[in-house]
Design an enzyme around this catalytic site. Structure first.
Site, short mmCIF file in Angstrom:
data_model
loop_
_atom_site.label_atom_id
_atom_site.label_comp_id
_atom_site.label_asym_id
_atom_site.label_seq_id
_atom_site.Cartn_x
_atom_site.Cartn_y
_atom_site.Cartn_z
N GLN A 305 4.86 20.91 -25.67
CA GLN A 305 5.41 21.94 -24.85
C GLN A 305 5.05 21.49 -23.28
O GLN A 305 5.93 21.59 -22.48
CB GLN A 305 4.56 23.42 -24.87
CG GLN A 305 4.62 24.11 -23.87
CD GLN A 305 6.23 24.78 -23.63
OE1 GLN A 305 6.91 24.85 -24.54
NE2 GLN A 305 6.53 24.98 -22.47
N GLU A 306 3.86 20.77 -23.25
CA GLU A 306 3.71 20.26 -21.88
C GLU A 306 4.41 18.90 -21.45
O GLU A 306 4.61 18.98 -20.43
CB GLU A 306 1.99 19.82 -22.02
CG GLU A 306 1.07 21.00 -21.95
CD GLU A 306 1.21 21.65 -20.58
OE1 GLU A 306 1.52 21.22 -19.64
OE2 GLU A 306 0.57 22.76 -20.68
N SER A 307 4.47 17.93 -22.59
CA SER A 307 5.38 16.72 -22.11
C SER A 307 6.32 16.05 -22.92
O SER A 307 6.89 15.32 -22.80
CB SER A 307 4.21 15.65 -22.02
OG SER A 307 3.57 15.43 -23.15
#
Length: 476
Positions: A305-307
């Site tokens: 989700q972050e990267s």
């Protein structure tokens, strides 16, 4: 560097001139501080997990850095409050999402535009959609913000379309207007395309009815007596410089592409990344999760989700690394956020830290969802939302209840009463939802892999058995 030399040169000119009236620029440089009034909104200024953020905040911060002075921020809730702060001399400049209007031009000194934005009449999808001003009937509710460029546009249009009537409000923000339209409590609103694009991900039922064909110019505001001053000249010089070297476009791109970072990618694409990207980090996710007593699949879902499991990823606000740790958080954890393996280890420790901060009475999935939300929006904003949830008679220890109230942090009447102020409260809700989806797919993929391995072992045993009888096994 060239710009800073230019600013010092301007100060030298002011001092050599020996004028009886001190130029506002000289006051700023003598104090070593630029005092600015900002309005709390997604396009201007807000608190995020990375700290201060906002399109205009980043530009005004760059301006202060070019002057070689500190930046002092005063948060104002309304345009009237910003004007009063400027007129009383409490601030040197206002950068609050102001559209150029004739009224402001007559009462203040305005800079050249930072950018131009078209104006959109928005409506609720699935309902009647007007295609032009003449389609807006007299008995419908149309709203704009008081003193805004949009209010000026409506006054100008009323000459040609006398049936137009509207509501002007200074108690609401643009996000409030979009929410009212989405909920069916308001028929239409006139907003800038910039504000609409920044928030449309969070209001999917709000669509563009038509372009008002009346562009707005985003400007900064100085006192009326600053007309022709060196501060006015250097502010215009900075805007011109930031425009020519791409600074404004760069900052704008970071903030107006943010919805891409929350968009839930399709399962086929996600599974392709599971096959191609996850294997190089799987061992580290497992080790870091085990060290912090976390589910490694959950930690991997957070990383995606972050990267999207990209080691060199950069967030809209400049946060870097696979787990998108802020520079401050990475420093406190003692990890190099640009190293993907240290980033994973730091992300696991930070998630565990947030998990431990969640009150003890919150357990199970509610506890991890709260921690995930805090990872995205910051623990302070999560607590603000929990207080609002409780105040509305709902359970602050239940994620589903808190998730319904987090979006209220985008509305002035709610965030104005909180400790940490405005937040993109829709983001952590989408963030947790996405991670839950990714986790489900990862768990399914894990089970599939395990079943596949079991089948391989069974087939291998059968192959060995059948080989003893010189039988040809089926293809694996």
């Amino acid at each position: 560097m060239k710009f800073k030399v230019y600013s010092l040169f301007l100060l030298l000119l002011v001092m050599l001139a020996g004028c009886s009236q001190v130029d506002p620029l000289e006051k700023v440089l003598e104090k070593g501080r630029l005092s600015v009034a900002l309005r709390s909104s997604p396009a201007v200024f807000y608190e995020h997990r990375e700290g201060h953020a906002g399109f205009e905040y980043e530009l005004i911060k760059s301006f202060a850095e070019h002057l070689g002075v500190e930046l002092k921020i005063t948060v104002a809730e309304t345009q009237q409050e910003m004007e009063e702060l400027l007129q009383s001399g409490q601030v040197d400049l206002v950068a609050g999402g102001l559209g150029l209007t004739q009224d402001l031009q007559e009462r203040f000194t305005l800079t050249q535009p930072l950018l131009e934005s078209s104006q959109m009449v928005v409506y609720r999808r699935g309902h009647y959609r007007p295609r032009a001003w003449e389609d807006i009937e007299e008995d419908t509710d149309l709203a704009v913000l008081t003193g805004s460029r949009q209010a000026e546009v409506l006054r100008n249009q009323q000459t040609a379309y006398p049936q137009l009537s509207w509501i002007e409000t200074e108690d609401l923000a643009v996000t409030d207007l979009l929410k009212l339209v989405q909920d069916g409590e308001l028929d239409y609103a006139l907003v800038s395309a910039q504000d609409f694009n920044l928030n449309r991900f969070f209001f999917p039922r709000v669509g563009v009815a038509f372009d008002a064909q009346a562009p707005a110019s985003l400007v900064w505001m100085l006192p009326a007596e600053a007309e022709g001053s060196q501060l006015s000249s250097i502010a215009n010089g900075f805007i011109d410089y930031a425009d020519q070297n791409g600074k404004i476009a760069q900052v704008r791109e970071r903030y107006y592409r943010h919805e891409k970072h929350l968009e839930y990618v399709g399962a086929p694409l996600f599974l392709r990344h599971v096959r191609n990207r996850l294997p190089q980090y799987e061992k580290h996710f497992k080790e870091a999760a085990a060290e912090q007593e976390l589910d490694w699949l959950l930690l991997a879902a957070v990383g995606f989700q972050e990267s999207h499991w990209r080691r060199n990823a950069v967030s809209p606000t400049g946060v870097r690394g696979l787990m998108m740790l802020t520079q401050r958080t990475a420093g406190e954890l003692g990890v190099n956020r640009l190293d993907p393996f240290e980033s994973i280890e730091g992300g696991a420790r930070y998630l565990r830290h947030l998990y431990n901060r969640v009150p003890d009475q919150i357990q199970g999935s509610d506890r991890i969802y709260m921690a995930l939300a805090a990872y995205n929006v910051g623990y302070g904003h999560l607590e603000d939302a929990r207080r609002i949830t409780e105040g509305q008679g709902h359970d602050p220890d239940r994620w589903e209840d808190v998730a319904k109230h987090l979006p209220l942090l985008t509305q002035r009447k709610w965030y104005g009463k909180t400790r940490f102020g405005y937040a993109r409260g829709n983001e952590p809700v989408a963030y947790v939802k996405n991670i839950r989806r990714y986790l489900e797919i990862l768990e399914w993929h894990q089970r599939s892999q395990e079943n596949f391995l079991e089948q391989l072992e069974e087939r291998a045993a059968r192959v060995r058995f059948e080989t003893a009888f010189n039988k040809v096994p089926p293809m694996i």
